[in-house]
Write a protein that holds these residues in place. Structure first.
Motif, PDB file in Angstrom:
ATOM      1  N   SER A 189       0.834  -1.209   0.000  1.00  0.00           N
ATOM      2  CA  SER A 189       0.000   0.000   0.000  1.00  0.00           C
ATOM      3  C   SER A 189       0.863   1.250   0.000  1.00  0.00           C
ATOM      4  O   SER A 189       0.557   2.235  -0.697  1.00  0.00           O
ATOM      5  CB  SER A 189      -0.957  -0.009   1.192  1.00  0.00           C
ATOM      6  OG  SER A 189      -0.270   0.092   2.423  1.00  0.00           O
ATOM      7  N   ALA A 190       1.962   1.222   0.757  1.00  0.00           N
ATOM      8  CA  ALA A 190       2.860   2.384   0.789  1.00  0.00           C
ATOM      9  C   ALA A 190       3.518   2.601  -0.571  1.00  0.00           C
ATOM     10  O   ALA A 190       3.641   3.741  -1.041  1.00  0.00           O
ATOM     11  CB  ALA A 190       3.918   2.201   1.870  1.00  0.00           C
ATOM     12  N   ALA A 191       3.933   1.515  -1.229  1.00  0.00           N
ATOM     13  CA  ALA A 191       4.574   1.636  -2.537  1.00  0.00           C
ATOM     14  C   ALA A 191       3.608   2.200  -3.568  1.00  0.00           C
ATOM     15  O   ALA A 191       4.003   2.998  -4.434  1.00  0.00           O
ATOM     16  CB  ALA A 191       5.103   0.270  -2.980  1.00  0.00           C
ATOM     17  N   ALA A 192       2.350   1.785  -3.504  1.00  0.00           N
ATOM     18  CA  ALA A 192       1.354   2.272  -4.460  1.00  0.00           C
ATOM     19  C   ALA A 192       1.169   3.778  -4.323  1.00  0.00           C
ATOM     20  O   ALA A 192       1.124   4.511  -5.326  1.00  0.00           O
ATOM     21  CB  ALA A 192       0.036   1.544  -4.251  1.00  0.00           C
ATOM     22  N   VAL A 193       1.043   4.249  -3.097  1.00  0.00           N
ATOM     23  CA  VAL A 193       0.859   5.689  -2.881  1.00  0.00           C
ATOM     24  C   VAL A 193       2.127   6.452  -3.228  1.00  0.00           C
ATOM     25  O   VAL A 193       2.072   7.537  -3.838  1.00  0.00           O
ATOM     26  CB  VAL A 193       0.422   5.954  -1.423  1.00  0.00           C
ATOM     27  CG1 VAL A 193       0.395   7.459  -1.143  1.00  0.00           C
ATOM     28  CG2 VAL A 193      -0.948   5.338  -1.158  1.00  0.00           C
ATOM     29  N   ASP A 194       3.289   5.909  -2.858  1.00  0.00           N
ATOM     30  CA  ASP A 194       4.559   6.581  -3.168  1.00  0.00           C
ATOM     31  C   ASP A 194       4.734   6.783  -4.669  1.00  0.00           C
ATOM     32  O   ASP A 194       5.317   7.785  -5.110  1.00  0.00           O
ATOM     33  CB  ASP A 194       5.735   5.778  -2.614  1.00  0.00           C
ATOM     34  CG  ASP A 194       5.871   5.890  -1.101  1.00  0.00           C
ATOM     35  OD1 ASP A 194       5.243   6.800  -0.521  1.00  0.00           O
ATOM     36  OD2 ASP A 194       6.588   5.061  -0.504  1.00  0.00           O
ATOM     37  N   ALA A 195       4.241   5.855  -5.471  1.00  0.00           N
ATOM     38  CA  ALA A 195       4.383   5.970  -6.927  1.00  0.00           C
ATOM     39  C   ALA A 195       3.595   7.151  -7.477  1.00  0.00           C
ATOM     40  O   ALA A 195       3.933   7.672  -8.553  1.00  0.00           O
ATOM     41  CB  ALA A 195       3.929   4.673  -7.595  1.00  0.00           C
ATOM     42  N   LEU A 196       2.558   7.570  -6.762  1.00  0.00           N
ATOM     43  CA  LEU A 196       1.737   8.697  -7.215  1.00  0.00           C
ATOM     44  C   LEU A 196       2.228  10.040  -6.694  1.00  0.00           C
ATOM     45  O   LEU A 196       1.894  11.088  -7.252  1.00  0.00           O
ATOM     46  CB  LEU A 196       0.283   8.494  -6.769  1.00  0.00           C
ATOM     47  CG  LEU A 196      -0.648   7.790  -7.756  1.00  0.00           C
ATOM     48  CD1 LEU A 196      -0.151   6.395  -8.080  1.00  0.00           C
ATOM     49  CD2 LEU A 196      -2.066   7.713  -7.181  1.00  0.00           C
ATOM     50  N   LYS A 197       3.007  10.037  -5.628  1.00  0.00           N
ATOM     51  CA  LYS A 197       3.380  11.294  -4.972  1.00  0.00           C
ATOM     52  C   LYS A 197       4.102  12.290  -5.874  1.00  0.00           C
ATOM     53  O   LYS A 197       3.909  13.506  -5.723  1.00  0.00           O
ATOM     54  CB  LYS A 197       4.219  10.999  -3.724  1.00  0.00           C
ATOM     55  CG  LYS A 197       3.394  10.470  -2.555  1.00  0.00           C
ATOM     56  CD  LYS A 197       4.267  10.248  -1.318  1.00  0.00           C
ATOM     57  CE  LYS A 197       3.453   9.726  -0.155  1.00  0.00           C
ATOM     58  NZ  LYS A 197       4.300   9.462   1.039  1.00  0.00           N
ATOM     59  N   PRO A 198       4.959  11.849  -6.824  1.00  0.00           N
ATOM     60  CA  PRO A 198       5.594  12.850  -7.701  1.00  0.00           C
ATOM     61  C   PRO A 198       4.594  13.705  -8.464  1.00  0.00           C
ATOM     62  O   PRO A 198       4.900  14.848  -8.830  1.00  0.00           O
ATOM     63  CB  PRO A 198       6.428  11.988  -8.650  1.00  0.00           C
ATOM     64  CG  PRO A 198       6.753  10.762  -7.865  1.00  0.00           C
ATOM     65  CD  PRO A 198       5.526  10.512  -7.037  1.00  0.00           C
ATOM     66  N   LEU A 199       3.385  13.199  -8.685  1.00  0.00           N
ATOM     67  CA  LEU A 199       2.372  13.981  -9.387  1.00  0.00           C
ATOM     68  C   LEU A 199       1.929  15.193  -8.577  1.00  0.00           C
ATOM     69  O   LEU A 199       1.470  16.183  -9.136  1.00  0.00           O
ATOM     70  CB  LEU A 199       1.153  13.109  -9.701  1.00  0.00           C
ATOM     71  CG  LEU A 199       1.385  11.885 -10.572  1.00  0.00           C
ATOM     72  CD1 LEU A 199       0.082  11.121 -10.767  1.00  0.00           C
ATOM     73  CD2 LEU A 199       1.964  12.283 -11.928  1.00  0.00           C
ATOM     74  N   ALA A 200       2.053  15.108  -7.243  1.00  0.00           N
ATOM     75  CA  ALA A 200       1.620  16.205  -6.383  1.00  0.00           C
ATOM     76  C   ALA A 200       2.474  17.444  -6.573  1.00  0.00           C
ATOM     77  O   ALA A 200       2.049  18.554  -6.241  1.00  0.00           O
ATOM     78  CB  ALA A 200       1.644  15.769  -4.920  1.00  0.00           C
ATOM     79  N   ALA A 201       3.691  17.281  -7.120  1.00  0.00           N
ATOM     80  CA  ALA A 201       4.591  18.427  -7.310  1.00  0.00           C
ATOM     81  C   ALA A 201       4.348  19.147  -8.621  1.00  0.00           C
ATOM     82  O   ALA A 201       4.894  20.225  -8.849  1.00  0.00           O
ATOM     83  CB  ALA A 201       6.039  17.953  -7.238  1.00  0.00           C
ATOM     84  N   LEU A 202       3.539  18.580  -9.492  1.00  0.00           N
ATOM     85  CA  LEU A 202       3.301  19.185 -10.798  1.00  0.00           C
ATOM     86  C   LEU A 202       2.259  20.280 -10.705  1.00  0.00           C
ATOM     87  O   LEU A 202       1.309  20.199  -9.927  1.00  0.00           O
ATOM     88  CB  LEU A 202       2.842  18.118 -11.786  1.00  0.00           C
ATOM     89  CG  LEU A 202       3.797  16.932 -11.985  1.00  0.00           C
ATOM     90  CD1 LEU A 202       3.188  15.915 -12.932  1.00  0.00           C
ATOM     91  CD2 LEU A 202       5.153  17.411 -12.504  1.00  0.00           C
ATOM     92  N   THR A 203       2.416  21.313 -11.514  1.00  0.00           N
ATOM     93  CA  THR A 203       1.463  22.424 -11.530  1.00  0.00           C
ATOM     94  C   THR A 203       1.033  22.719 -12.962  1.00  0.00           C
ATOM     95  O   THR A 203       1.732  22.398 -13.921  1.00  0.00           O
ATOM     96  CB  THR A 203       2.089  23.700 -10.914  1.00  0.00           C
ATOM     97  OG1 THR A 203       3.250  24.063 -11.669  1.00  0.00           O
ATOM     98  CG2 THR A 203       2.468  23.465  -9.464  1.00  0.00           C
ATOM     99  N   ASP A 204      -0.149  23.320 -13.075  1.00  0.00           N
ATOM    100  CA  ASP A 204      -0.668  23.766 -14.377  1.00  0.00           C
ATOM    101  C   ASP A 204      -0.681  22.635 -15.409  1.00  0.00           C
ATOM    102  O   ASP A 204      -0.228  22.793 -16.554  1.00  0.00           O
ATOM    103  CB  ASP A 204       0.166  24.947 -14.917  1.00  0.00           C
ATOM    104  CG  ASP A 204       0.114  26.144 -13.981  1.00  0.00           C
ATOM    105  OD1 ASP A 204      -0.951  26.356 -13.362  1.00  0.00           O
ATOM    106  OD2 ASP A 204       1.126  26.849 -13.860  1.00  0.00           O
ATOM    107  N   VAL A 205      -1.184  21.495 -15.007  1.00  0.00           N
ATOM    108  CA  VAL A 205      -1.275  20.360 -15.922  1.00  0.00           C
ATOM    109  C   VAL A 205      -2.561  20.487 -16.735  1.00  0.00           C
ATOM    110  O   VAL A 205      -3.639  20.623 -16.168  1.00  0.00           O
ATOM    111  CB  VAL A 205      -1.279  19.029 -15.146  1.00  0.00           C
ATOM    112  CG1 VAL A 205      -1.422  17.850 -16.101  1.00  0.00           C
ATOM    113  CG2 VAL A 205      -0.015  18.908 -14.313  1.00  0.00           C
TER     114      VAL A 205
END
Length: 356
Positions: A164-180
């Motif tokens: 479960s931690a690995a699944a969420v960690d894989a998505l976290k880089p998306l949180a740093a993106l802006t103006d997508v």
């Protein structure tokens, strides 16, 4: 039996003369002879099995180039080629169906989406959970930021928490993106879910292959993309009404969808937690994706079945409307599950949308 005219052969083969002329020009079904004076095409009755196969393959929608290949194979190899072709057609159909659903969802919200495509919103959120009153370990993961909300529920046993931690960690880089751009949200999220699936597969040992569910929302301005695999859930509270945005990927839910069980039977069924989709659970992840518009005043709840399976929908609604503070609401929701005996881990995220 002598040679058959093109009309007689067409009727016997369930083709049209026009189709036969096309197949002749393409070298797929060449007549046995051509009358030198009239130019009429004549066919041997022995060509009928091939002609009938061509007709059936064309009814499947198979391209002529592929038909030509299949007709040149031995029966066993031809059968495998047809099976492979239909698997690809089925996969393509599923993909197109998902795209159609996304477009329908997107356009049905067109009033808000089209009127102000550059509208931005602010998100206040909180995440929390509990091991529960029965389990001695916690396999759930909850994450909340202004751009990404996620809940994952790892299968109980070795590797569940890491999955479960690995699944969420894989998505976290998306949180740093802006103006997508909205059109790219789903593509990015789908790619990240593929990364999450590979990360969970990478946790396998000789004795165990952990799996996990995942439900997440990714915000970009007023747009949000939703991804869902398993039986974690996403709810939307809008205008005083609580709506379920996801569908459980469980064996019991599939029986309900097929009319074999009613909802009361499903709620009490001993196999109600058996998943038919999960990260790490197959060769390729099959995730539900949707594109939505977030409106000021919306409140979102993401949770594991440690909450949704034990707390009634009416009680969820009461807790979500009782306080404006996401952290207080998360604590109240966890307390509701604990009051019901909390036989499973509990994870939830609450997020409020406001005008920026």
């Amino acid at each position: 039996m002598g040679l058959m005219t093109i009309g007689a052969f067409a009727r016997a083969a369930r083709l049209t003369p026009k189709a036969l002329r096309l197949y002749d020009r393409g070298g797929l079904l060449v007549p046995a002879a051509v009358d030198p004076e009239s130019g009429y095409r004549l066919y041997d009755p022995a060509q009928l099995p091939v002609a009938r196969l061509v007709a059936q393959l064309r009814r499947l929608g198979m391209p002529l180039a592929t038909v030509r290949v299949v007709c040149g194979l031995e029966p066993a190899a031809a059968a495998e080629a047809i099976s492979a072709y239909w698997r690809q057609v089925s996969a393509d159909t599923v993909a197109r169906a998902r795209l159609a659903t996304l477009l329908v969802d997107h356009l049905s919200e067109g009033g808000a989406t089209m009127s102000d495509p550059n509208c931005t919103v602010a998100v206040r959120c909180a995440a929390g959970g509990d091991t529960g009153l029965v389990r001695d370990s916690n396999e759930d993961t909850a994450y909340a930021s202004e751009r990404l909300l996620a809940v994952a529920d790892g299968m109980r046993g070795p590797g569940g928490a890491a999955a479960s931690a690995a699944a969420v960690d894989a998505l976290k880089p998306l949180a740093a993106l802006t103006d997508v751009p909205a059109a790219d949200l789903l593509t990015m999220l789908a790619g990240a879910v593929g990364d999450a699936d590979r990360a969970v597969h990478g946790l396998a040992t000789d004795a165990d292959q952990p799996v996990t569910t995942l439900t997440a929302l990714l915000f970009s301005g007023s747009r949000l993309a939703l991804v869902h695999v398993g039986d974690t859930r996403a709810y939307l509270l809008r205008g005083g009404e609580l709506s379920l945005l996801t569908q459980d990927h469980t064996w019991v839910q599939a029986q309900v969808d097929q009319g074999r069980l009613d909802r009361d039977q499903a709620a009490a069924h001993p196999q109600r937690a058996v998943l038919v989709r999960a990260l790490g659970g197959g060769r390729q992840v099959e995730a539900d994706l949707a594109l939505r518009t977030a409106l000021p005043g919306d409140r979102y709840l993401l949770c594991s079945d440690g909450l949704s399976a034990v707390v009634a929908r009416a009680d969820l609604l009461s807790a979500l409307t009782a306080t404006d503070d996401p952290e207080d609401t998360v604590r109240a929701l966890v307390d509701l599950a604990l009051a019901e005996g909390a036989p499973d881990n509990i994870a939830c995220v609450v997020a409020d949308v406001a005008a920026a």
